[in-house]
Each structure stands twice: as structure tokens, then as C-alpha cells.
Write an enzyme that holds these catalytic residues in place. Sequence first.
Site, PDB file in Angstrom:
ATOM      1  N   ASP A  53       0.818  -1.212   0.000  1.00 23.14           N
ATOM      2  CA  ASP A  53       0.000   0.000   0.000  1.00 23.14           C
ATOM      3  C   ASP A  53       0.853   1.265   0.000  1.00 23.14           C
ATOM      4  OD1 ASP A  53      -2.358  -1.383  -0.111  1.00 23.14           O
ATOM      5  OD2 ASP A  53      -2.845  -1.172   2.011  1.00 23.14           O
ATOM      6  N   GLY A  54       1.999   1.214   0.683  1.00 22.74           N
ATOM      7  CA  GLY A  54       2.893   2.374   0.696  1.00 22.74           C
ATOM      8  C   GLY A  54       3.426   2.697  -0.689  1.00 22.74           C
TER       9      GLY A  54
ATOM     10  N   ASN B  33      -5.047   8.769   1.675  1.00 23.42           N
ATOM     11  CA  ASN B  33      -5.383   8.191   2.976  1.00 23.42           C
ATOM     12  C   ASN B  33      -5.836   9.237   3.983  1.00 23.42           C
ATOM     13  OD1 ASN B  33      -5.034   5.528   2.368  1.00 23.42           O
ATOM     14  ND2 ASN B  33      -3.128   5.266   3.523  1.00 23.42           N
ATOM     15  N   GLU B  34      -4.918  10.127   4.375  1.00 27.64           N
ATOM     16  CA  GLU B  34      -5.257  11.078   5.425  1.00 27.64           C
ATOM     17  C   GLU B  34      -4.289  12.256   5.438  1.00 27.64           C
ATOM     18  OE1 GLU B  34      -2.007   9.037   6.479  1.00 27.64           O
ATOM     19  OE2 GLU B  34      -3.796   7.842   6.881  1.00 27.64           O
TER      20      GLU B  34
ATOM     21  N   ASP C  18      -2.846  16.316  21.201  1.00 30.56           N
ATOM     22  CA  ASP C  18      -1.660  16.059  20.381  1.00 30.56           C
ATOM     23  C   ASP C  18      -1.862  16.434  18.921  1.00 30.56           C
ATOM     24  OD1 ASP C  18      -0.328  15.146  22.568  1.00 30.56           O
ATOM     25  OD2 ASP C  18      -0.222  13.047  21.960  1.00 30.56           O
TER      26      ASP C  18
ATOM     27  N   THR D  62      -8.902   2.832   7.334  1.00 32.25           N
ATOM     28  CA  THR D  62      -8.297   1.647   7.933  1.00 32.25           C
ATOM     29  C   THR D  62      -6.833   1.868   8.283  1.00 32.25           C
ATOM     30  OG1 THR D  62      -7.802   0.794   5.722  1.00 32.25           O
ATOM     31  CG2 THR D  62      -9.851   0.057   6.741  1.00 32.25           C
ATOM     32  N   ALA D  63      -6.303   3.047   8.002  1.00 30.74           N
ATOM     33  CA  ALA D  63      -4.891   3.328   8.246  1.00 30.74           C
ATOM     34  C   ALA D  63      -4.721   4.046   9.588  1.00 30.74           C
ATOM     35  CB  ALA D  63      -4.324   4.136   7.076  1.00 30.74           C
ATOM     36  N   TYR D  64      -4.054   5.196   9.595  1.00 32.26           N
ATOM     37  CA  TYR D  64      -3.769   5.897  10.847  1.00 32.26           C
ATOM     38  C   TYR D  64      -5.050   6.253  11.589  1.00 32.26           C
ATOM     39  CZ  TYR D  64      -1.547   9.271  14.007  1.00 32.26           C
ATOM     40  OH  TYR D  64      -1.110   9.953  15.115  1.00 32.26           O
TER      41      TYR D  64
END
Length: 268
Positions: free
Chosen positions: A45-46, A122-123, A150, A161-163
Site C-alpha cells: 500500500d505504501g 489516505n489522510e 496532540d 483503515t490506516a492511521y
Amino acid sequence: MRITVFHNSNAKSVHVAANLAAKLRQQGFSVVKDNPDIVITVGGDGTLLSAFHEYAHMLDKVRFVGVHTGHLGFYTDWRDYELDELVESLRHDDNQKISYPLLDVGVRYADDNSTVHYLALNEATLKRFPATMVTDVYISDELFESFRGDGLCVSTPTGSTAYNKSVGGAVLNPQLEAIQLAEIASINNRVFRTLGSAIVISKDEWIDVYPEPRAMDYEMTVDRFAPKQRPIKAIRYRIAKERISFARYRHMHFWNRVEDAFIGEKQH
């Protein structure tokens, strides 16, 4: 058809990519770097995230295909031992595709009042180190909360589904046109209050954040990348006009991917 084979530096990925390129040339495909019709990524995915940013300027013309050389990914449909089947599917390509929404990140910088737009698959995150981040959060021009903690994570459905998941956000089906805002370690006490849970924003809404103007040590990320650090006046997050398209010759059900990635073999 013009095809780019985009791979990471892992030895196995390099080998698989070279093998795939040779098979494509044998079948009469043009293996190119510039102006492809299809980008095939070899890695995980990366790797597909990197390819997306490499070809983000031509999303209206290009489709992506993912070959994974490790664990099953959310963007990779093919295994490294299925190259012949993939090439055969490309030979019978009829321009089929499935597309997903992207995140538009509009950053207004304080040093020259310019606005720069970034696309995220993704984000995007905003954090402050080492101090507490203080920022007002608006939804469609209405103040929603004053955040302390934070940081914040805004994700797409495919990025949920990632971070986003790791900081307590919900998993969204990528067929939804929505973005999600998740708090990262928010401070909640008698003085400071936030919602404390992720929220989902519809395609007709947007999110604005206004970081504390005196602080200049905010760090912003877009997917895996961190734009050059500059003083931020405001950031607007909304669904992008652009979409990412995948050449899906076969399609694993989204919830099957989620189950496989996070739950594993079911106990009966």
C-alpha cells in the site's frame, strides 16, 4: 496501451517488477514512465501511495493496479505469483474501473497569505511538538469545538483503515463520499472539553481548523509526506473534485479485506 510499472526498492519487488515489465513487452504493451494509461505498483500500500502522488496531476487519465509482494493490502488486488493472469486481464481490458474519493487539503500560510492545495489518498494530520496543540475547529463555517491535545487526523474512506483506525476512528466503506475527523489524544477535563470521538462529514460539508497564531511549530502531513514546515494560518479539509480510479479486473469485497487484515482466521 501505455503502462508504468512502479515499484519500491525491496529486492523482491525489483525482481517482480522486472519480470512483469518483460511479460508486458512480450504481449505488445508499451512500458513507459511518462503519460501512462495504467500504473501498476509492485510492493504494498505504501508503494501505491507513492505512485498516487507521482501521478496525481493526471488522475483523470490514469488507472491504478496494485501487485503486493508482502501482506495483502487494501489497494493491492494481485499477488506476485499471478503476473500471467494480470497480463491476460490487461489484454482484455475494456476500460473498467472503480473510483474512490480523495481529500483536498487547502492550507493558508501566514507568512504570505497564500493558499496551497494538497491531495491525500489516505489522510492528512496536524500535530504540534512538543507542546499541546491548540486549534479551533469549524464545520461548514460554524464553530464546533476548541481542540487541545496532540493533534487531528482527517481521513478518506479508503484511509479509514490506516492511521485513522489507530487513533480510534471508524472504518468507512470507500463507496461513501465522506471524510472523517479523529482526535489524537485530546485533553478533556473541567476546563477543556472536546467531543472525544471521531465525526464523519458529508460531501457537502467542510472542516476548517485555525491553529493558535502565536505557535509556529505545527507539523502537517499529507499521507506519508510532510510539506515544508511554514507558519499555518488555517487549513480547510473537504472532498476533492478529483478521484482515484483503479482498474479492477476482480474485486475483493471491502469487508472481506477488513476481516483479513485485522481479524484473521475466524474461529468456529
